[in-house]
Each structure stands twice: as structure tokens, then as C-alpha cells.
Design an enzyme around this catalytic site. Sequence first.
Site, mmCIF file in Angstrom:
data_model
loop_
_atom_site.group_PDB
_atom_site.id
_atom_site.type_symbol
_atom_site.label_atom_id
_atom_site.label_comp_id
_atom_site.label_asym_id
_atom_site.label_seq_id
_atom_site.Cartn_x
_atom_site.Cartn_y
_atom_site.Cartn_z
ATOM 1 N N ASP A 36 34.730 45.892 36.521
ATOM 2 C CA ASP A 36 34.642 45.479 37.920
ATOM 3 C C ASP A 36 33.379 46.071 38.525
ATOM 4 O OD1 ASP A 36 35.371 44.340 40.381
ATOM 5 O OD2 ASP A 36 37.479 44.887 40.124
ATOM 6 N N ASP A 57 28.710 43.636 36.733
ATOM 7 C CA ASP A 57 28.712 42.359 37.441
ATOM 8 C C ASP A 57 28.888 41.287 36.371
ATOM 9 O OD1 ASP A 57 27.953 39.903 38.567
ATOM 10 O OD2 ASP A 57 26.500 40.846 39.918
ATOM 11 N N SER A 146 42.634 27.917 39.521
ATOM 12 C CA SER A 146 43.322 27.784 40.808
ATOM 13 C C SER A 146 43.846 26.367 40.911
ATOM 14 C CB SER A 146 42.356 28.061 41.960
ATOM 15 O OG SER A 146 42.900 27.634 43.198
ATOM 16 N N TYR A 159 34.208 26.150 45.469
ATOM 17 C CA TYR A 159 35.316 26.859 44.830
ATOM 18 C C TYR A 159 36.024 25.956 43.826
ATOM 19 C CZ TYR A 159 39.543 29.721 44.425
ATOM 20 O OH TYR A 159 40.579 30.487 43.955
ATOM 21 N N THR A 194 47.111 38.042 47.323
ATOM 22 C CA THR A 194 45.907 38.747 46.908
ATOM 23 C C THR A 194 45.279 39.402 48.140
ATOM 24 O OG1 THR A 194 44.609 36.740 47.217
ATOM 25 C CG2 THR A 194 45.519 37.136 45.010
#
Length: 253
Positions: A36, A57, A146, A159, A194
Site C-alpha cells: 500500500d 504505488d 465492481s 471508474y 468501505t
Amino acid sequence: MDINGLSAIVTGGGSGLGEATARELNAQGAKVAILDLGSSNGAEVAASLGGLFTEADVTSDEQVTQAVADAAAAHGGVHILINCAGIATAERTVGREGPADLALFTRTVNINLIGTFNAIRVAATEMVKNDPTEDGERGVIINTASVAAFEGQIGQAAYSASKGGVVGMTLPIARDLARNGVRNNTIAPGLFLTPMLLGLPDEAREALGNITPFPTRLGKPEEYAQLACSIIENPMINGETIRLDGALRLAPR
């Protein structure tokens, strides 16, 4: 694969779905490395698990390569990769001030799609070095898409494109890695608790939960983690995208 004793890397493991999965993997006996950003809570989460924090990254070739190498050296290889690193952005194609910001679109795709592939290619290179199980398995990769990959809402062009790309590459990557005994799957969550949604007022979170048919609530990160572990343990789940959404189908807005 039996999770106990395996080495796992979780990108975006400092919070949300990634943190919940890192904790569940640890509870089942895996050696966990969290990949992370330095600004994340990844170091704290890793320390609480007795695991490793590898700062990187996901869009950086050099940083991810080094982070995966560090995890492999510390934990005796890499057997599991969970890709949870990502960002959520929203902007209409044409807004009140003109066309959408191309830099924002590019950044979204770079992190969510290219960053996912970057971690896959590097971690899979370590996985193919593993001794195979009786079933011939050497590793398991799980990515995060998603439901917006299928029903993107107004303002979600970037997205949805990034998550649709993750769905689109799931099967070909599974086919690429089949000869090496490495499986590749994707989970497509609906509305989950989240950090992004936790920042909303209680009334707003309740309203979002109410649009999910059943269970009529927001998903729990632990439920994502539960599915991820089930995928790891079941060798016949490969090249698949699994919706985890309580039968939710997103409306245009």
C-alpha cells in the site's frame, strides 16, 4: 489451496476490503504482506498481524517489483495475491465547465486497471516458481472489480471503464497462467462499507443500503474476505468474475 502456511500479498490492504481480507487470511494461517501507499494505514495493519508492510504505488513497475520481491524473501515465495488497491472517481463526460478532465480519467484507469495488471504480472512471476500442489496449483490471484463494470451510473465513465477492464482481462489472464497452475478470478462487489461510504451521514448510508434487494443493507468487508478465501480454497473456480451484491442492479443515478 489450503490457506494455512501460504504467503499472501494484499494490495490496498491498509483499509476497507483489503484490510478485512488481510485479517481473514491471517486468521486462517497465511503469512500476509500488505502492499500500500506510505500514507495509508498499511504499516499499522501489517504490524497488528505480525506481517510485512511493503510500501508501493501499484502503478510503478519498480516499486511493485521491489515490494513483491521483499514479500517473497520474507515469507518464502508468493502463493496468493489479492488486488484491492483502487480509487473511486466521478465526473460527467461533459460538465458545466466543459469536457471531463482527461488527467482524472487517465489516473483512474492507471490505478484501477493498469495497477491491477502490474501487480498480477509481477506476483505471478513469483508464483510460477512454487512447487505445485497435488492438483498442480502454484498460486491464486483475486482482483476487485465492481458492479459498476456492468451498470455504470452517471458520472462513472472512468471508474466503470477501469473496472470493466479488470473484468475483461480476468479470463485471458487465467488462460495465460493455466499452464503454470496459477488461477485468476475477480470479485465484483456492490455497495460495501468501505472508507468512502463510512464517511457519509448515517441517513445516506441507510438509503444506499435500502436499494439492495437482499440483504437490504450495505455489504460488510468481512463478506468480501469470506468469498476471497472460498475462491482460494476451491480449485475449480478459475477465470471467473463473481458478483457480490445482494442482487443489486444499479440505476442510472
